[in-house]
Write a protein that holds these residues in place. Sequence first.
Motif, mmCIF file in Angstrom:
data_model
loop_
_atom_site.group_PDB
_atom_site.id
_atom_site.type_symbol
_atom_site.label_atom_id
_atom_site.label_comp_id
_atom_site.label_asym_id
_atom_site.label_seq_id
_atom_site.Cartn_x
_atom_site.Cartn_y
_atom_site.Cartn_z
ATOM 1 N N LEU A 55 38.256 35.380 47.165
ATOM 2 C CA LEU A 55 38.991 34.275 46.554
ATOM 3 C C LEU A 55 40.401 34.167 47.123
ATOM 4 N N ALA A 56 41.027 35.296 47.392
ATOM 5 C CA ALA A 56 42.363 35.265 47.989
ATOM 6 C C ALA A 56 42.323 34.600 49.359
ATOM 7 N N GLU A 57 41.303 34.913 50.148
ATOM 8 C CA GLU A 57 41.186 34.317 51.479
ATOM 9 C C GLU A 57 40.939 32.810 51.383
ATOM 10 N N ILE A 58 40.123 32.383 50.439
ATOM 11 C CA ILE A 58 39.876 30.948 50.249
ATOM 12 C C ILE A 58 41.181 30.222 49.938
ATOM 13 N N GLN A 59 41.995 30.814 49.072
ATOM 14 C CA GLN A 59 43.249 30.155 48.693
ATOM 15 C C GLN A 59 44.279 30.216 49.817
ATOM 16 N N ARG A 60 44.270 31.288 50.599
ATOM 17 C CA ARG A 60 45.192 31.331 51.736
ATOM 18 C C ARG A 60 44.839 30.230 52.726
ATOM 19 N N THR A 61 43.548 30.023 52.975
ATOM 20 C CA THR A 61 43.118 28.962 53.883
ATOM 21 C C THR A 61 43.520 27.592 53.347
ATOM 22 N N ARG A 62 43.387 27.427 52.030
ATOM 23 C CA ARG A 62 43.689 26.120 51.426
ATOM 24 C C ARG A 62 45.180 25.850 51.329
ATOM 25 N N THR A 63 45.972 26.876 50.969
ATOM 26 C CA THR A 63 47.382 26.654 50.638
ATOM 27 C C THR A 63 48.361 27.210 51.664
ATOM 28 N N GLY A 64 47.909 28.128 52.502
ATOM 29 C CA GLY A 64 48.814 28.784 53.434
ATOM 30 C C GLY A 64 49.607 29.910 52.794
ATOM 31 N N LEU A 65 49.341 30.245 51.530
ATOM 32 C CA LEU A 65 50.081 31.291 50.837
ATOM 33 C C LEU A 65 49.578 32.668 51.244
ATOM 34 N N GLY A 66 50.484 33.640 51.292
ATOM 35 C CA GLY A 66 50.104 34.970 51.720
ATOM 36 C C GLY A 66 50.485 36.077 50.768
ATOM 37 N N THR A 67 50.906 35.726 49.542
ATOM 38 C CA THR A 67 51.299 36.727 48.551
ATOM 39 C C THR A 67 50.341 36.681 47.372
ATOM 40 N N VAL A 68 49.837 37.857 46.987
ATOM 41 C CA VAL A 68 48.889 37.967 45.875
ATOM 42 C C VAL A 68 49.531 38.785 44.765
ATOM 43 N N ALA A 69 49.426 38.312 43.523
ATOM 44 C CA ALA A 69 49.911 39.040 42.352
ATOM 45 C C ALA A 69 48.720 39.492 41.515
ATOM 46 N N LEU A 70 48.743 40.755 41.098
ATOM 47 C CA LEU A 70 47.676 41.323 40.280
ATOM 48 C C LEU A 70 48.254 41.694 38.922
ATOM 49 N N SER A 71 47.692 41.119 37.846
ATOM 50 C CA SER A 71 48.224 41.417 36.518
ATOM 51 C C SER A 71 47.119 41.268 35.482
#
Length: 788
Positions: free
Chosen positions: A708-724
């Motif tokens: 899911l993180a990779e899908i969102q990076r491809t879609r948004t260009g974002l590279g920071t993940v927060a886990l909570s």
Amino acid sequence: MSIDSRHRQRLLVRGLVQGVGFRPFVYALARETGLSGEVANTADGVLIEIEGVDGALAEFTAMLSSRAPALAHIEDVRTEVIARRGGTDFVIRDSQDGPGRTLVSPDVATCDDCLAELAEPSNRRHRHPFISCTNCGPRFTIIVELPYDRPATTMAELPLCAECAAEYADPGNRRFHAQTVACHGCGPTLTLARPAEQDQIGAAAIAETRRLLNAGAIVAVKGLGGYHLACDASDEATVATLRKRKDRGDKPFAVMVADIATAEQIAQVSPAERALLTDPRRPVVLLAKRATAGLTLADAVAPGRPDVGVMLAYTALHHLLFGLAGDEPSPPVLVMTSGNLSGEPIVIDDQQARLRLASLADAWLTHDRPIRVPCDDSVLRVADGAQLPVRRSRGYAPMPVALPVAVRPALAVGSDLKNTFCVAEGGYAWLSAHVGDMDDYATLRAFEVATAQLESITGVRPDMIVADRHPGYRSSAWAARSVRRDPSALSLAAVQHHHAHIASAMAENGHDGGDRVIGFAFDGTGYGDDGAVWGGELLVADYDGYERAGHLRYVWLPGGDAGVRNPCRMALAYLHAAGLAWDLAIPSVSACVPAERAVLARQFATGLGCSKTSSMGRLFDAVSSLAGVCHRVAYEAEAAMLFEALAQQAIAGCQRPYAFGLSGADRAIQADPGPVIAGVVDDVLTGVDPAVVAARFHLAVVELVAELAEIQRTRTGLGTVALSGGVFLNALLTTMCVDRLRQDGFRVLRHRLVPPSDAGLALGQIAVAARVRTTGPPVSERRSEPCA
């Protein structure tokens, strides 16, 4: 030397500079550099005036930071030139009242110097249970108001004897201006009380307490932040009795040992865990039990658990309980659990201790130094090689968390579970000590008292109260009532639960919100925007808002809390959602009696008495039950914790994870647990080891996060993940997620300062709702809703 070469400066030092020996340090530094002047505590920090030649002034200022006491933390130093006064003396003035803010020190474990004096027969404080100095002892739990001076603490009613007063006034003494200085002559005084028995005082009280502990008694021991219930951790019958009296189910007890060598006899201790155990804050650290322990630990201490919470003795009284040279020793490992009835806050008042703990304790070891504010023991574990807070309390509260964004004066009330609240202003947020679950009057009252005390010692005067959006939370209702009482002075904002989780991880990691993050908020329960019970959420978020980019597919949560308490029912809900038969060979199915299964079948067919949930916590519970690990829980997250422990046994050799199904568009992805459930059932029915099932499931969640993180990076260009979220208290899952995401090139924000559970929620609430914005509408008009 010409008088014209002399100047006078006024320095305001702000930060953690009261209660840590800072004024004596300043005095000694001024004498060393040949400067005259004065120093005093103020409500805003420590105010220093120094006069001398330019070189000496510069030397003093440089050493003020480089040689500050170990417990001090200097936030900033503001300097101004003022008129010369002359003179050669440097003095410590009386504290100055007035508005302002400084940092209050947490309570600190007894230092090595004091422990050496405690054990030295020739020292006048030999065996003094309350020995302390400027480097150790109680702080937060005894302070009444600022500035931090003895009259503003609960030591005020214990006047100093002549010898202690002389030490207090001697610049060369380690107790120079130590507000907790005391001795056998000037108190506090220990008392051992038992029903129908003569009270025992002082050394006799300690000796008799050791005898009682050896004989299998349960003793209520007054500590720094409240009462503990103590007993012999090796005595199966005594520990079982304590468990029954507290109505604790199988929830583990923490244990205390005298030293690290004893800890290593009952548990495996890594270098990172050793550092936490021996830290002056002395938290409880969750450690793996030794398979062949050098000391016996009763099974009833942590039933069915491969780990145990261990802390080292942190007061002189604790060390005396274990015994010094020549003493009849007490048991080497003591259960040391919070002195309270199940669900209530820890007891701090002596009369209340005799009343509320009457059904729990056989004796009371108490003293006459009042506790101002309750403060439970902190609990930590290690994940990804770094600390992971489970409960942030004694030793850590009320130290603030530095914020990456400025905030208006605000109070965030947190959640109803594991409640901690937070006050904040400017660049800092002060989190409270652990309050507890907000489900009874005693806890609500403790919450009110604690909020007033934290506002008092921080100087924050909130003009906003922030709460969770849940319409049924007692904390949210309290916030709404408070605003209604004073609507002209207070505004109310509500923050979505999982947005607050992600914001909490962002804030503690110094993320300023300039870029959004890919956030995974995995927990048990949180009120969703659609009224469903959220908890398996993928949010693309900043402080201003969030986009729900994905979530676990909804299943039925039968009966609300009843579904939470019965993981076997959640397992049947997931079987139903996956279209799988309720085969009696599946442990979860056979764990439900026929009448129970019949009711659940009707509920799932009609939705009657059910809520929709996307909770990852409930999924962990369900799979734990499917694997035959835990069907009914006696405490929160029991099934998931047992499942994590099982996974640890097989994870090294496990390479074949289960797989979630993904559907929907990039902005509305649904992760379907159905294929995972089917894989689990197949393994269970073919006799696969439950530890392998647990390992394969953990790996499946890691793969889901990575995909899911990779899908969102491809879609948004974002590279920071927060886990909570509370699921990330799972050290195995957190470590594997962090490792995988870093391998994939992501920057990972994980919790190290505040818990990822609801105990850290208030920090995120503050960051979202109280952030000062330079443009746009005020926060009360953006993403905030009235609370019920």
